[in-house]
Design an enzyme around this catalytic site. Structure first.
Site, PDB file in Angstrom:
ATOM      1  N   ARG A  51       0.786  -1.222   0.000  1.00 35.34           N
ATOM      2  CA  ARG A  51       0.000   0.000   0.000  1.00 35.34           C
ATOM      3  C   ARG A  51       0.822   1.279   0.000  1.00 35.34           C
ATOM      4  O   ARG A  51       0.561   2.202  -0.763  1.00 35.34           O
ATOM      5  CB  ARG A  51      -0.923   0.058   1.238  1.00 35.34           C
ATOM      6  N   THR A  52       1.799   1.350   0.882  1.00 27.53           N
ATOM      7  CA  THR A  52       2.475   2.637   1.033  1.00 27.53           C
ATOM      8  C   THR A  52       3.191   3.007  -0.264  1.00 27.53           C
ATOM      9  O   THR A  52       3.031   4.103  -0.790  1.00 27.53           O
ATOM     10  CB  THR A  52       3.442   2.609   2.234  1.00 27.53           C
ATOM     11  N   LYS A  80      25.468  -3.325  -1.949  1.00 29.56           N
ATOM     12  CA  LYS A  80      26.937  -3.203  -2.090  1.00 29.56           C
ATOM     13  C   LYS A  80      27.545  -2.448  -0.922  1.00 29.56           C
ATOM     14  O   LYS A  80      28.736  -2.179  -0.907  1.00 29.56           O
ATOM     15  CB  LYS A  80      27.265  -2.446  -3.386  1.00 29.56           C
ATOM     16  N   ARG A 101      11.326   4.104   2.848  1.00 27.21           N
ATOM     17  CA  ARG A 101      11.026   3.158   3.939  1.00 27.21           C
ATOM     18  C   ARG A 101      12.290   2.380   4.249  1.00 27.21           C
ATOM     19  O   ARG A 101      12.989   1.934   3.333  1.00 27.21           O
ATOM     20  CB  ARG A 101       9.913   2.198   3.531  1.00 27.21           C
ATOM     21  N   HIS A 129       5.522   6.196  11.354  1.00 22.21           N
ATOM     22  CA  HIS A 129       4.951   6.020  10.005  1.00 22.21           C
ATOM     23  C   HIS A 129       3.969   7.180   9.772  1.00 22.21           C
ATOM     24  O   HIS A 129       2.757   7.002   9.760  1.00 22.21           O
ATOM     25  CB  HIS A 129       4.242   4.663   9.936  1.00 22.21           C
TER      26      HIS A 129
HETATM   27  C1  NCD Z   1       1.961  -0.856   8.141  1.00 19.85           C
HETATM   28  C2  NCD Z   1       3.462  -0.681   8.197  1.00 19.85           C
HETATM   29  O1  NCD Z   1       4.164  -0.925   7.215  1.00 19.85           O
HETATM   30  O2  NCD Z   1       3.900  -0.289   9.268  1.00 19.85           O
HETATM   31  N1  NCD Z   1       1.489  -1.035   6.838  1.00 19.85           N
HETATM   32  C3  NCD Z   1       1.260   0.055   6.058  1.00 19.85           C
HETATM   33  O3  NCD Z   1       2.130   0.845   5.804  1.00 19.85           O
HETATM   34  N2  NCD Z   1       0.008   0.251   5.645  1.00 19.85           N
HETATM   35  C4  NCD Z   1       1.446  -1.859   9.081  1.00 19.85           C
HETATM   36  C5  NCD Z   1       2.013  -3.245   9.076  1.00 19.85           C
HETATM   37  O4  NCD Z   1       2.909  -3.570   8.292  1.00 19.85           O
HETATM   38  O5  NCD Z   1       1.532  -4.035   9.872  1.00 19.85           O
END
Ligand code: NCD
Length: 311
Positions: A51-52, A80, A101, A129
Site C-alpha cells: 500500500r504505502t 553493495k 522506507r 509512520h
Molecule cells: C503498516 C506498516 O508498514 O507499518 N502497513 C502500512 O504501511 N500500511 C502496518 C504493518 O505492516 O503491519
C-alpha cells in the site's frame, strides 16, 4: 525545504490544512491531474510494502508526475554497502521528492540531513509512520466529522507497531481524546509513548488486555497485525499472533457508529466476515491514503499556493 519524518513535523493547523486539501482532492481528483506535470517522485523502499509504495506512486501519477525507485534493498546499491546518505545525495539529482522506507529506526531522518529534495518517512523500523497517520486521521475525520472527543482503542502489537506510535503522537494534540491500549503484556506500548507522549499531553489512557471488555466504549477500533519481522524468535510470534481476532460476535457489543480501522496488511486479526459490516473502514482507509499522499506531495513541493489548483 520541508521533510516529513515525524508526525509532529506538521502542526495541528498544517495537518488540518492538508486534510482539507485531501478532502477537496477526494471530491474531484481529476482536477488535480496536471498539478505535478514534469515532477518526479522517487520511492526508495528497503522493506516490503504494498500500500504505502503503490499509493505514493498512484498519488504522483494521478497528479500528472512520474515515478522511479526500487522496491527492495537487494536491488539497490545498499546491497553493495552504500549508505543512505550517499543514496539520497544521488537520488536528489534524479527526482524532485522522495519517499523512503527503511528497517532501521532513524534512517530517513539521517537521509534528510543530506537530501536536497523533500524527503518523506514511509516507515522506519518499529518507530514512526507519519503518512499512515495522515491516512488514519483522514479516515477518522471523514467517518466521525472530528478528531477530538473520541475514545480510541488501539489493539494488537502496540510495541512494534509504528503506525500506532505515530497515531498516538498525533492524536494527543486534539482535545479530549481517550485511549484504550489493548495488547498482551509482552506487546504493550513502549515506555516512551507513555512517558514522553501520553503523560506530558495529560491524555486519558488505560492499558487493557481484553478486547471484549473495551469494545462497548469505543468510537474507533484500530486493529494491528503482530509484527513478525521485528520479533527475536519465531516461538514468541507464534504464541502471540492470534491473541486478538475481531469477529462478528465481538462486534455485537460495539457501538453502531464504531469505525474499525487497520493499516493493513491483515493477517488473521480481523475475520473476513467483518468486511461487509458497515463499520469496517479499512478499505476506505486505503483509498484515503491516496488522497492524503496527493495532498502531501503538493504541500511539500509548494504547489498549494496562489495560482495552483486547490479547492
Ligand atoms: C503498516 C506498516 O508498514 O507499518 N502497513 C502500512 O504501511 N500500511 C502496518 C504493518 O505492516 O503491519
Amino acid at each position: 525545504m520541508r521533510h516529513l519524518i515525524d508526525p509532529l513535523d506538521f502542526t495541528v493547523e498544517e495537518t488540518g490544512a492538508l486534510l482539507d486539501l485531501s478532502e477537496c482532492i477526494a471530491q474531484n481528483p481529476e482536477s488535480y491531474s496536471e498539478t505535478c506535470t514534469h515532477k518526479k517522485l522517487a520511492t526508495l523502499f528497503y522493506e516490503p510494502s504494498t500500500r504505502t509504495r503503490l499509493s505514493f506512486e498512484s498519488a504522483m501519477l494521478r497528479l500528472g508526475g512520474s515515478v522511479l525507485g526500487f522496491a527492495t534493498a537487494d536491488s539497490s546499491s545498499a546491497a553493495k554497502g552504500e549508505s543512505v546518505a550517499d543514496t539520497i545525495r544521488t537520488v536528489s539529482c534524479y527526482a524532485d521528492i522522495c519517499a523512503m522506507r527503511h528497517p532501521k529506526e532513524g534512517a530517513p531522518l539521517q537521509a534528510a540531513r543530506y537530501s536536497r529534495i523533500p524527503l518523506i518517512n514511509a516507515g522506519d523500523g518499529g518507530h514512526q509512520h507519519p503518512t499512515q497517520t495522515l491516512t488514519d486521521l483522514c479516515t477518522i475525520r471523514r467517518r466521525k466529522g472530528r478528531l477530538g472527543d473520541l475514545t480510541i482503542g488501539l489493539c494488537g502489537d502496540l510495541k512494534f507497531g509504528r503506525t500506532v506510535h505515530s497515531l498516538v503522537k498525533s492524536l494527543v494534540r486534539y482535545p479530549d481524546v481517550r485511549f484504550v491500549l489493548i495488547s498482551p503484556e509482552e506487546l504493550r506500548v513502549p515506555d516512551y509513548i507513555i512517558g514522553e507522549v501520553l503523560r506530558p499531553a495529560r491524555a486519558a489512557f488505560r492499558e487493557e488486555t481484553s478486547l471484549e471488555k473495551a469494545m462497548p466504549e469505543l468510537d474507533i477500533l484500530y486493529m494491528t497485525r503482530v509484527q513478525r519481522e521485528r520479533f527475536f524468535n519465531e516461538e514468541d510470534y507464534v504464541r502471540l499472533k492470534d491473541t486478538y481476532i475481531l469477529t462478528s460476535d465481538k462486534m455485537k457489543n460495539a457501538r453502531p457508529d464504531l469505525a474499525v480501522l487497520h493499516p493493513l496488511p491483515r493477517v488473521n486479526e480481523i475475520a473476513l466476515e467483518i468486511d461487509d459490516d458497515p463499520r469496517a473502514a479499512y478499505f476506505e482507509q486505503v483509498q484515503n491514503g491516496v488522497w492524503v499522499r496527493m495532498a502531501l506531495i503538493m504541500t511539500l513541493l509548494g504547489l498549494t499556493g496562489k495560482g495552483e489548483r486547490t479547492c
